[in-house]
Write an enzyme that holds these catalytic residues in place. Structure first.
Site, PDB file in Angstrom:
ATOM      1  N   ARG A   7     121.311   9.667  64.157  1.00 48.38           N
ATOM      2  CA  ARG A   7     121.614   9.655  62.727  1.00 48.38           C
ATOM      3  C   ARG A   7     121.390   8.268  62.162  1.00 48.38           C
ATOM      4  O   ARG A   7     121.460   7.268  62.866  1.00 48.38           O
ATOM      5  CB  ARG A   7     123.088  10.017  62.500  1.00 48.38           C
ATOM      6  CG  ARG A   7     123.452  11.457  62.764  1.00 48.38           C
ATOM      7  CD  ARG A   7     123.010  12.387  61.658  1.00 48.38           C
ATOM      8  NE  ARG A   7     123.267  11.868  60.318  1.00 48.38           N
ATOM      9  CZ  ARG A   7     124.380  12.062  59.635  1.00 48.38           C
ATOM     10  NH1 ARG A   7     125.368  12.752  60.138  1.00 48.38           N
ATOM     11  NH2 ARG A   7     124.501  11.567  58.418  1.00 48.38           N
ATOM     12  N   ARG A  63     105.730   9.025  56.734  1.00 40.93           N
ATOM     13  CA  ARG A  63     104.305   9.314  56.945  1.00 40.93           C
ATOM     14  C   ARG A  63     103.470   8.036  56.815  1.00 40.93           C
ATOM     15  O   ARG A  63     102.561   7.804  57.606  1.00 40.93           O
ATOM     16  CB  ARG A  63     103.805  10.339  55.934  1.00 40.93           C
ATOM     17  CG  ARG A  63     104.431  11.686  56.085  1.00 40.93           C
ATOM     18  CD  ARG A  63     103.606  12.626  56.928  1.00 40.93           C
ATOM     19  NE  ARG A  63     104.239  13.938  56.981  1.00 40.93           N
ATOM     20  CZ  ARG A  63     104.778  14.450  58.074  1.00 40.93           C
ATOM     21  NH1 ARG A  63     104.767  13.786  59.209  1.00 40.93           N
ATOM     22  NH2 ARG A  63     105.336  15.642  58.048  1.00 40.93           N
ATOM     23  N   CYS A  74     112.671  17.155  53.822  1.00 43.96           N
ATOM     24  CA  CYS A  74     113.577  16.462  52.901  1.00 43.96           C
ATOM     25  C   CYS A  74     114.420  17.480  52.142  1.00 43.96           C
ATOM     26  O   CYS A  74     113.973  18.595  51.879  1.00 43.96           O
ATOM     27  CB  CYS A  74     112.789  15.650  51.876  1.00 43.96           C
ATOM     28  SG  CYS A  74     111.846  14.296  52.549  1.00 43.96           S
ATOM     29  N   GLU A  77     121.075  15.649  49.121  1.00 36.63           N
ATOM     30  CA  GLU A  77     122.447  15.576  49.632  1.00 36.63           C
ATOM     31  C   GLU A  77     123.387  16.259  48.628  1.00 36.63           C
ATOM     32  O   GLU A  77     123.122  16.283  47.420  1.00 36.63           O
ATOM     33  CB  GLU A  77     122.835  14.099  49.803  1.00 36.63           C
ATOM     34  CG  GLU A  77     124.118  13.861  50.517  1.00 36.63           C
ATOM     35  CD  GLU A  77     124.023  14.155  52.017  1.00 36.63           C
ATOM     36  OE1 GLU A  77     125.084  14.520  52.573  1.00 36.63           O
ATOM     37  OE2 GLU A  77     122.960  14.013  52.624  1.00 36.63           O
ATOM     38  N   ARG A  89     119.469   9.456  54.011  1.00 40.31           N
ATOM     39  CA  ARG A  89     120.004   9.726  55.343  1.00 40.31           C
ATOM     40  C   ARG A  89     118.929  10.397  56.185  1.00 40.31           C
ATOM     41  O   ARG A  89     118.028  11.043  55.642  1.00 40.31           O
ATOM     42  CB  ARG A  89     121.222  10.654  55.257  1.00 40.31           C
ATOM     43  CG  ARG A  89     122.441  10.052  54.599  1.00 40.31           C
ATOM     44  CD  ARG A  89     123.510  11.136  54.413  1.00 40.31           C
ATOM     45  NE  ARG A  89     124.772  10.614  53.943  1.00 40.31           N
ATOM     46  CZ  ARG A  89     125.081  10.395  52.668  1.00 40.31           C
ATOM     47  NH1 ARG A  89     124.204  10.651  51.711  1.00 40.31           N
ATOM     48  NH2 ARG A  89     126.278   9.937  52.330  1.00 40.31           N
ATOM     49  N   TYR A 107     123.037   2.467  60.458  1.00 41.63           N
ATOM     50  CA  TYR A 107     123.466   2.493  59.062  1.00 41.63           C
ATOM     51  C   TYR A 107     123.244   1.103  58.487  1.00 41.63           C
ATOM     52  O   TYR A 107     123.778   0.125  59.016  1.00 41.63           O
ATOM     53  CB  TYR A 107     124.941   2.919  58.958  1.00 41.63           C
ATOM     54  CG  TYR A 107     125.103   4.370  59.350  1.00 41.63           C
ATOM     55  CD1 TYR A 107     125.149   5.360  58.375  1.00 41.63           C
ATOM     56  CD2 TYR A 107     125.141   4.747  60.681  1.00 41.63           C
ATOM     57  CE1 TYR A 107     125.256   6.699  58.728  1.00 41.63           C
ATOM     58  CE2 TYR A 107     125.239   6.086  61.048  1.00 41.63           C
ATOM     59  CZ  TYR A 107     125.297   7.051  60.061  1.00 41.63           C
ATOM     60  OH  TYR A 107     125.382   8.371  60.407  1.00 41.63           O
ATOM     61  N   ARG A 115     129.897   5.828  57.908  1.00 45.20           N
ATOM     62  CA  ARG A 115     130.264   6.293  59.248  1.00 45.20           C
ATOM     63  C   ARG A 115     130.678   5.106  60.118  1.00 45.20           C
ATOM     64  O   ARG A 115     130.003   4.759  61.065  1.00 45.20           O
ATOM     65  CB  ARG A 115     129.088   7.028  59.909  1.00 45.20           C
ATOM     66  CG  ARG A 115     128.726   8.355  59.316  1.00 45.20           C
ATOM     67  CD  ARG A 115     129.832   9.408  59.415  1.00 45.20           C
ATOM     68  NE  ARG A 115     130.358   9.606  60.753  1.00 45.20           N
ATOM     69  CZ  ARG A 115     129.939  10.535  61.586  1.00 45.20           C
ATOM     70  NH1 ARG A 115     128.987  11.369  61.254  1.00 45.20           N
ATOM     71  NH2 ARG A 115     130.501  10.645  62.780  1.00 45.20           N
TER      72      ARG A 115
END
Length: 120
Positions: A7, A63, A74, A77, A89, A107, A115
């Site tokens: 993540r 890409r 994609c 959120e 994210r 992150y 997080r």
């Protein structure tokens, strides 16, 4: 070889196509660097962006940095009141011999606050 999920997230300064592309490249490059992954290790990646980012797709940034044969997707959120703005994210799936607990989730640029339990 196992499949591992990694993540990551990055907060952007503004909604701008170049900024989205550069931030996505920074995020993906840092994930690779911290985990010793190459582009060939990636199986797929799913990017989300907050509803205030609409100048470009994060996958376009990936890409441009060479993720040309990796399936990328994609989505937007969930628009939660008070959520951190301008965030891209990613959840990527990779082939790796690393134990799950050794995968470093990344992150950046303030997104560490999202997080704190897994941010490196």
């Amino acid at each position: 070889m196992s499949v591992r999920a990694v993540r990551g997230a990055i907060q952007l300064e503004r909604d701008d196509a170049d900024e989205i592309q550069q931030a996505t490249a920074e995020l993906m490059s840092t994930i690779m660097e911290r985990n010793g992954f190459t582009k060939d290790d990636f199986i797929s990646a799913w990017f989300t962006s907050t509803p205030d980012l609409h100048a470009d797709f994060p996958a376009h940034g990936a890409r441009l940095m060479g993720f040309t044969d990796v399936p990328l997707m994609c989505s937007v959120e969930i628009d939660v009141t008070g959520a951190m703005p301008r965030v891209v994210r990613v959840m990527a799936h990779v082939e790796s011999d690393k134990p799950r607990g050794e995968v470093q989730h990344v992150y950046l640029r303030g997104a560490e606050a999202l997080r704190r339990d897994i941010a490196q």
